[in-house]
Design a protein around this motif. Structure first.
Motif, mmCIF file in Angstrom:
data_model
loop_
_atom_site.group_PDB
_atom_site.id
_atom_site.type_symbol
_atom_site.label_atom_id
_atom_site.label_comp_id
_atom_site.label_asym_id
_atom_site.label_seq_id
_atom_site.Cartn_x
_atom_site.Cartn_y
_atom_site.Cartn_z
ATOM 1 N N ILE A 1 -4.665 1.478 4.816
ATOM 2 C CA ILE A 1 -3.305 0.958 5.036
ATOM 3 C C ILE A 1 -2.847 0.344 3.729
ATOM 4 O O ILE A 1 -3.420 -0.652 3.259
ATOM 5 C CB ILE A 1 -3.284 -0.068 6.180
ATOM 6 C CG1 ILE A 1 -3.815 0.584 7.466
ATOM 7 C CG2 ILE A 1 -1.892 -0.631 6.374
ATOM 8 C CD1 ILE A 1 -4.021 -0.385 8.618
ATOM 9 N N THR A 2 -1.797 0.932 3.114
ATOM 10 C CA THR A 2 -1.342 0.526 1.788
ATOM 11 C C THR A 2 0.084 0.005 1.877
ATOM 12 O O THR A 2 0.965 0.657 2.473
ATOM 13 C CB THR A 2 -1.392 1.706 0.814
ATOM 14 O OG1 THR A 2 -2.715 2.225 0.789
ATOM 15 C CG2 THR A 2 -1.001 1.273 -0.595
ATOM 16 N N ASP A 3 0.331 -1.162 1.294
ATOM 17 C CA ASP A 3 1.692 -1.713 1.223
ATOM 18 C C ASP A 3 2.171 -1.676 -0.220
ATOM 19 O O ASP A 3 1.434 -1.312 -1.135
ATOM 20 C CB ASP A 3 1.743 -3.127 1.792
ATOM 21 C CG ASP A 3 0.875 -4.106 1.011
ATOM 22 O OD1 ASP A 3 1.020 -4.165 -0.232
ATOM 23 O OD2 ASP A 3 0.049 -4.818 1.635
ATOM 24 N N GLU A 4 3.439 -2.057 -0.409
ATOM 25 C CA GLU A 4 4.043 -2.097 -1.738
ATOM 26 C C GLU A 4 4.443 -3.518 -2.087
ATOM 27 O O GLU A 4 5.469 -3.756 -2.724
ATOM 28 C CB GLU A 4 5.251 -1.151 -1.799
ATOM 29 C CG GLU A 4 4.881 0.310 -1.587
ATOM 30 C CD GLU A 4 6.102 1.216 -1.571
ATOM 31 O OE1 GLU A 4 7.227 0.683 -1.467
ATOM 32 O OE2 GLU A 4 5.938 2.446 -1.668
ATOM 33 N N GLY A 5 3.587 -4.460 -1.671
ATOM 34 C CA GLY A 5 3.888 -5.864 -1.912
ATOM 35 C C GLY A 5 3.543 -6.324 -3.319
ATOM 36 O O GLY A 5 3.297 -5.520 -4.220
ATOM 37 N N SER A 6 3.495 -7.641 -3.461
ATOM 38 C CA SER A 6 3.262 -8.233 -4.797
ATOM 39 C C SER A 6 1.800 -8.144 -5.230
ATOM 40 O O SER A 6 1.471 -8.404 -6.377
ATOM 41 C CB SER A 6 3.697 -9.700 -4.808
ATOM 42 O OG SER A 6 2.998 -10.426 -3.803
ATOM 43 N N GLY A 7 0.906 -7.778 -4.322
ATOM 44 C CA GLY A 7 -0.507 -7.646 -4.681
ATOM 45 C C GLY A 7 -1.255 -8.979 -4.665
ATOM 46 O O GLY A 7 -0.669 -10.060 -4.514
ATOM 47 N N ILE A 8 -2.570 -8.881 -4.805
ATOM 48 C CA ILE A 8 -3.442 -10.064 -4.764
ATOM 49 C C ILE A 8 -4.261 -10.097 -6.051
ATOM 50 O O ILE A 8 -4.851 -9.076 -6.430
ATOM 51 C CB ILE A 8 -4.389 -10.008 -3.550
ATOM 52 C CG1 ILE A 8 -3.589 -9.854 -2.260
ATOM 53 C CG2 ILE A 8 -5.277 -11.256 -3.496
ATOM 54 C CD1 ILE A 8 -4.452 -9.527 -1.053
ATOM 55 N N SER B 1 -9.457 -12.044 -8.665
ATOM 56 C CA SER B 1 -10.370 -13.181 -8.525
ATOM 57 C C SER B 1 -10.296 -13.815 -7.149
ATOM 58 O O SER B 1 -11.216 -14.531 -6.737
ATOM 59 C CB SER B 1 -10.064 -14.232 -9.596
ATOM 60 O OG SER B 1 -8.726 -14.701 -9.466
ATOM 61 N N LEU B 2 -9.177 -13.557 -6.383
ATOM 62 C CA LEU B 2 -9.015 -14.187 -5.064
ATOM 63 C C LEU B 2 -9.483 -13.290 -3.926
ATOM 64 O O LEU B 2 -9.657 -13.767 -2.804
ATOM 65 C CB LEU B 2 -7.541 -14.562 -4.844
ATOM 66 C CG LEU B 2 -6.927 -15.528 -5.867
ATOM 67 C CD1 LEU B 2 -5.476 -15.793 -5.508
ATOM 68 C CD2 LEU B 2 -7.712 -16.830 -5.923
ATOM 69 N N ILE B 3 -9.695 -12.000 -4.199
ATOM 70 C CA ILE B 3 -10.060 -11.061 -3.127
ATOM 71 C C ILE B 3 -11.358 -11.464 -2.426
ATOM 72 O O ILE B 3 -11.434 -11.385 -1.191
ATOM 73 C CB ILE B 3 -10.137 -9.631 -3.699
ATOM 74 C CG1 ILE B 3 -8.740 -9.148 -4.077
ATOM 75 C CG2 ILE B 3 -10.778 -8.684 -2.686
ATOM 76 C CD1 ILE B 3 -8.699 -7.755 -4.700
ATOM 77 N N PRO B 4 -12.437 -11.890 -3.159
ATOM 78 C CA PRO B 4 -13.679 -12.242 -2.448
ATOM 79 C C PRO B 4 -13.519 -13.356 -1.424
ATOM 80 O O PRO B 4 -14.319 -13.447 -0.490
ATOM 81 C CB PRO B 4 -14.616 -12.676 -3.586
ATOM 82 C CG PRO B 4 -14.094 -11.970 -4.790
ATOM 83 C CD PRO B 4 -12.615 -11.937 -4.618
ATOM 84 N N LYS C 1 -3.639 -4.497 -6.628
ATOM 85 C CA LYS C 1 -3.163 -4.664 -7.992
ATOM 86 C C LYS C 1 -1.886 -5.482 -7.954
ATOM 87 O O LYS C 1 -0.985 -5.210 -7.149
ATOM 88 C CB LYS C 1 -2.907 -3.308 -8.655
ATOM 89 C CG LYS C 1 -4.165 -2.526 -8.975
ATOM 90 C CD LYS C 1 -3.828 -1.258 -9.756
ATOM 91 C CE LYS C 1 -5.086 -0.497 -10.110
ATOM 92 N NZ LYS C 1 -4.789 0.752 -10.882
ATOM 93 N N VAL C 2 -1.802 -6.490 -8.809
ATOM 94 C CA VAL C 2 -0.634 -7.368 -8.840
ATOM 95 C C VAL C 2 0.604 -6.550 -9.191
ATOM 96 O O VAL C 2 0.566 -5.704 -10.113
ATOM 97 C CB VAL C 2 -0.857 -8.520 -9.853
ATOM 98 C CG1 VAL C 2 0.374 -9.406 -9.929
ATOM 99 C CG2 VAL C 2 -2.085 -9.332 -9.464
ATOM 100 N N ASN C 3 1.687 -6.790 -8.410
ATOM 101 C CA ASN C 3 2.990 -6.120 -8.598
ATOM 102 C C ASN C 3 2.934 -4.630 -8.272
ATOM 103 O O ASN C 3 3.875 -3.893 -8.578
ATOM 104 C CB ASN C 3 3.514 -6.303 -10.026
ATOM 105 C CG ASN C 3 3.741 -7.768 -10.362
ATOM 106 O OD1 ASN C 3 4.140 -8.566 -9.502
ATOM 107 N ND2 ASN C 3 3.497 -8.128 -11.615
ATOM 108 N N VAL C 4 1.831 -4.158 -7.676
ATOM 109 C CA VAL C 4 1.726 -2.754 -7.271
ATOM 110 C C VAL C 4 1.559 -2.653 -5.763
ATOM 111 O O VAL C 4 2.266 -1.906 -5.087
ATOM 112 C CB VAL C 4 0.550 -2.054 -7.972
ATOM 113 C CG1 VAL C 4 0.388 -0.621 -7.448
ATOM 114 C CG2 VAL C 4 0.785 -2.021 -9.469
#
Length: 744
Positions: A677-684, A687-690, A727-730
C-alpha cells in the motif's frame, strides 16, 4: 751478563707490556672511549681461557702428584682450583649473563678481587713452601686439601652474593673506588716483591721455571694496574686487563709444566691405565644399557657383535648369524639404501627417527645413531645404537591429536579466543583464533606475535589500552564494543596468574547483537504489557459513559430543530471517534478470540477499498488497486485483517492532506501473499522508521500510536511481517506479507 734467547724474549715482552700500560695510563690509546659491542663475548672468552689454564694447572698437578707427592705441587694445584672456581662464578655473574639474575655489578667485582687475592697469596705461600720442601705422608691429606680449597671459594661466593649490600663498594658509575684500587695496588706490590725474590734466585740458577714465574708476575702486575683505570663496564681497558691476566696465567702454566714434567714411561703407564679404565667403562656400558648396540660390516652388512639389549629388543638369539637387513621392514628398504650410501661416504647418522621390525614382524619406532669407522685395511665397520621410542611416539601422536582437536575447537568458536602478554611494554598476541576472526579474512598465524593494537578500531585505541592495562594489573574486565554498525560484541579479559603474578591475559570476544535485540524486544513487550493494563482501565471507565451520551444524543437529534442537527451530527461523529479509540485500547488490552478460516484476500481488500471510498472522495484521494496474478486463499481472521487494512489506509489518507493517490499492489512472492500500500504523502525520515509501532509513538498530531502497534501485532500473529519503506517528500510504502495456507 749475556742474555739467552728466553731472556731476550722476556725483555721484549716486558717492554711491549710496559709500553701498552703507559699508553693506557696516559690514554694515548683512548681505551676508555671504546665501548665494545661484543664486550660480553670477549670478556667471557678471556675468562674461559683463564679458567681453562687454572683447571689445567690443577689437573696436571693432581695427576702427577702420586709420582712426586710434594706439598708445593699439591698446593699450587688446589690453589688454582680455587682461583678457577672464583673465576667461573665471576664469569657467570658478570653483567649480561643470565645465570644469576639478582646479582649486581658489585658481586662480580668482589669475586674478581677474591680470585686476584687468592692468586697473590698462592704466590707468596708457594715461594715459602718451595724453600721448605716436604712430602705429604698420608694419602688422605691431599683430599682434605682438595675439599678445603674447593669449599673456600664456594662459601665465600655464597657470602658475597647473599650479603653484597653490606660489603664496601668496589665500582661506581665513574670507575673503581679507592678500596678497589688499593687492593689491586697491594697485589701488584706483592707480585713485584715476588719478582725481586725470584730474580735473586734466578741469578744463581738460570731456571726456565723461575723465568716463567717472573714473566707471570710481571703481566699480573700489568693486569692489576690496568683494571683500576677503566671508566665504564664495557670499555677496552677492561678487555686489555683480562688479556694481561691470561698471559700471566699462561706463564704460570708453562712454569708448572716445566717444573713437573714426567718421564715417558710414567706417561705411558698412566695412558695404559686410562685406556684400561675406558675399556672397562665402555664394556660395562655395552652390556648394561637399555639401548640396542651392535657392530656390523658395511660391505656384507653382517653383525659382528651385539649386546643383550639388542636380543631383548628384536627377539633374535645371541648366537644366531644375522644381517642388519633383517631389521629393516619392506617399506623402508629404499630409505635403508640411502643411509648405507651416506655411511659409505663417511657421514654419521645421528638421532635418525625411523622404523625397524621385530623378529615377529612387529614394527618398532626407533631413534638410530650410526657411526662409520674406517679400518686400516679399507673396510668400514659401523657402530649402531638403536633406542626404542614406540611409547614416546604414541604419546607424541596423542599430543598431536589433542592439539589438533583444540585447534579445531578454537577455529569453530563462534567468537574469538585470544591470549596476550606484555613484552617490552607492548601487549603481544600469543594465541588468537575463532570463527569471527576467520570470517573477517584475518589469518590467526599472521596475528600471533603482533601487537594487539593492530586489530583495534582507531577511535578506540586509548579505551582498549586502558582495559588491557587493568587486566594486566590483575583485574577481570568486561566491556562492549561495536565493530561495525549494528554488530555488538562482548569482550572479557581474565588475567592468568602464576606465583602471584600475571603471566598472560586470556580474552574472549562474543557476538551479543542478538542478545541485545532480544533484551530490547523484552523491554518493548514489558512496555506493551503496561500499555495493555492502562488500556483496560481506560476503556472500562470511558466506554459505558460514551454509550449513554451517544444514546441520549441520538434521541435529542430526533426532537431538535434543523438548526441544531448539524451540531448533533458533529458530536455524534466525535463520539464515534472516541469509541474507535477505546476499541483500539481494548484490542491492546484484551486480544479477541481469533476466528481463522480460508479467506480471499483480494475480495477482502476490495471490500475495504469500497468501504473507505466515500471518505477518500471527501479528502480528494484516489484509490487504485493492481492485482498482478491470481491470489491464493490465505488462512486468517477476516475481521482482524480488515482492521489492519483500515488502519493502514486511514494513515495513508491522513498523510496526504491535499489529496493524492493510494496504490494497492497484490502479488505472490514465494510462499507469501504480498500486499503493498503506497501513498504520495510527505514521507517518514529513515531514522524514525524503526520506532513506528511503539506504544504512544506517533507522527500525527492527534494520533495515539496504538493503531500501527495493533496492526503489527495482528500481522505477526498470522506469522506474517510488516515492512515499512519511505522517502521524504516522495511517499511511504507499507508491505504486508502473509503466508499462503498457513493453518495453525
Amino acid at each position: 751478563m749475556q742474555f739467552n734467547k728466553s731472556e731476550k724474549n722476556s725483555v721484549f715482552l716486558a717492554i711491549a707490556g710496559l709500553a701498552l700500560l703507559f699508553l693506557i695510563i696516559f690514554q694515548a690509546i683512548q681505551t676508555n672511549s671504546y665501548e665494545l659491542d661484543h664486550h660480553l663475548l670477549l670478556h667471557t672468552t678471556l675468562e674461559l681461557i683463564s679458567i681453562a689454564v687454572c683447571v689445567s694447572i690443577f689437573i696436571y698437578g693432581w695427576l702427577t702428584f702420586p709420582y712426586i707427592q710434594t706439598r708445593i705441587l699439591l698446593f699450587i694445584a688446589v690453589s688454582f682450583l680455587t682461583i678457577a672456581i672464583f673465576d667461573v662464578i665471576h664469569t657467570f655473574t658478570y653483567m649480561g649473563m643470565s645465570f644469576f639474575l639478582e646479582v649486581n655489578h658489585q658481586v662480580t667485582t668482589w669475586l674478581w678481587l677474591m680470585a686476584r687475592v687468592t692468586e697473590a697469596l698462592a704466590f707468596v705461600l708457594g715461594l715459602y713452601i718451595l724453600n721448605h720442601p716436604k712430602k705429604i705422608k698420608h694419602k688422605i691429606e691431599k683430599y682434605v686439601w682438595l675439599v678445603g680449597f674447593s669449599l673456600f671459594p664456594l662459601i665465600t661466593s655464597y657470602f658475597i652474593m647473599s650479603y653484597d649490600e653490606f660489603l664496601p663498594q668496589l665500582i661506581t658509575a665513574s670507575g673503581t673506588t679507592i678500596l678497589k684500587k688499593s687492593v689491586e695496588y697491594v697485589i701488584a706490590i706483592v707480585h713485584l716483591g715476588a719478582i725481586a725474590y725470584l730474580w735473586r734466585k734466578y741469578k744463581r740458577k738460570r731456571s726456565i721455571f723461575l723465568l716463567n714465574l717472573m714473566r707471570a708476575c710481571f703481566f699480573l702486575i700489568l693486569c692489576g694496574v690496568t683494571v683500576t683505570l677503566y671508566q665504564t663496564g664495557q670499555d677496552l681497558t677492561i678487555v686489555l686487563g683480562h688479556v694481561f691476566k691470561v698471559v700471566g696465567y699462561f706463564f704460570i702454566l708453562k712454569a708448572f709444566y716445566n717444573a713437573n714434567i714426567q718421564a715417558p714411561f710414567e706417561d705411558k703407564k698412566m695412558t695404559e691405565e686410562k685406556l684400561s679404565n675406558i675399556e672397562s667403562e665402555l664394556e660395562l656400558l655395552f652390556k648394561n644399557t637399555d639401548d640396542a648396540i651392535f657392530i656390523y660390516n658395511l660391505k656384507d652388512k653382517k653383525l659382528m657383535r651385539r649386546n643383550p639389549a639388542f636380543t631383548k629388543m628384536f627377539g633374535y638369539d645371541e648366537d644366531l648369524p644375522l644381517s642388519t637387513e633383517c631389521l629393516v621392514p619392506e617399506s623402508r628398504k629404499g630409505e635403508f639404501e640411502v643411509l648405507i650410501s651416506k655411511l659409505a661416504n663417511g657421514q654419521p647418522i645421528i638421532d635418525y627417527k625411523t622404523q625397524r621390525q621385530h623378529r615377529d614382524r612387529t614394527l618398532l619406532d626407533v631413534s638410530m645413531t650410526v657411526s662409520p669407522m674406517k679400518m686400516q685395511n679399507g673396510e668400514i665397520f659401523c657402530a649402531s645404537i638403536i633406542r626404542n621410542i614406540t611409547e614416546e611416539r604414541k604419546a607424541e601422536l596423542q599430543l598431536l591429536e589433542i592439539r589438533r582437536e583444540l585447534e579445531e575447537t578454537l577455529e569453530q568458536h563462534q567468537g574469538v579466543i585470544f591470549k596476550f602478554k606484555k613484552i617490552d611494554d607492548v601487549f603481544i598476541y600469543t594465541l588468537i583464533d575463532g570463527k569471527v576472526l576467520r570470517e573477517s579474512g584475518i589469518i590467526p598465524e599472521e596475528v600471533i606475535g603482533q601487537p594487539v593494537q593492530n586489530l583495534y578500531v582507531n577511535s578506540d585505541i586509548e579505551r582498549f589500552d586502558r582495559y588491557n592495562e587493568r587486566a594486566w594489573n590483575g583485574e577481570e574486565v568486561e566491556f562492549q564494543m561495536e565493530v561495525v554498525e549494528g554488530l555488538i560484541y562482548l569482550v572479557s579479559l581474565i588475567p592468568i596468574k602464576r606465583d602471584g603474578e600475571v603471566h598472560e591475559v586470556l580474552g574472549t570476544v562474543i557476538d551479543i547483537t542478538t542478545l541485545i535485540k532480544t533484551e530490547e524486544l523484552l523491554r518493548k513487550t514489558e512496555k506493551l504489557s503496561v500499555v495493555g493494563e492502562l488500556a483496560a482501565g481506560f476503556a472500562h471507565e470511558i466506554r459505558n459513559p460514551l454509550t449513554t451520551i451517544k444514546g441520549f444524543l441520538q434521541l435529542l437529534k430526533k426532537e431538535t430543530n434543523e438548526k441544531h442537527v448539524a451540531y448533533m451530527s458533529i458530536m455524534l461523529n466525535e463520539i464515534d471517534r472516541l469509541e474507535m479509540i477505546t476499541n483500539e485500547f481494548m484490542a491492546v488490552a484484551k486480544p479477541q478470540v481469533a476466528n481463522h478460516q480460508m479467506e480471499d484476500l483480494q475480495l477482502l481488500t476490495e471490500s475495504v477499498n469500497q468501504f473507505l471510498n466515500p471518505q477518500a472522495l471527501l479528502k480528494n484521494v484516489e484509490m487504485e488497486m493492481v492485482v498482478k496474478q491470481d491470489i491464493p486463499y490465505v488462512y486468517c481472521d477476516r475481521n482482524q485483517l480488515r482492521q489492519v487494512f483500515i488502519n493502514i489506509y486511514k494513515n495513508a489518507m491522513e498523510a496526504m492532506p491535499n489529496g493524492g493517490t493510494i496504490t494497492t499492489v497484490m502479488s505472490v512472492e514465494g510462499e507469501c501473499v504480498s500486499i503493498s500500500i503506497t501513498d504520495e504523502g510527505s514521507g517518514i525520515p529513515e531514522s524514525l522508521i524503526p520506532r513506528l509501532g511503539e506504544p504512544f509513538y506517533t507522527l500525527k498530531e492527534k494520533g495515539t500510536g496504538l493503531g500501527l502497534m495493533v496492526s503489527r501485532k495482528i500481522i505477526e500473529s498470522h506469522q506474517g511481517s510488516l515492512i515499512i519503506k519511505s522517502k521524504v517528500n516522495v511517499g511511504t510504502t507499507m508491505t504486508i506479507n502473509l503466508p499462503v495456507d498457513k493453518q495453525q
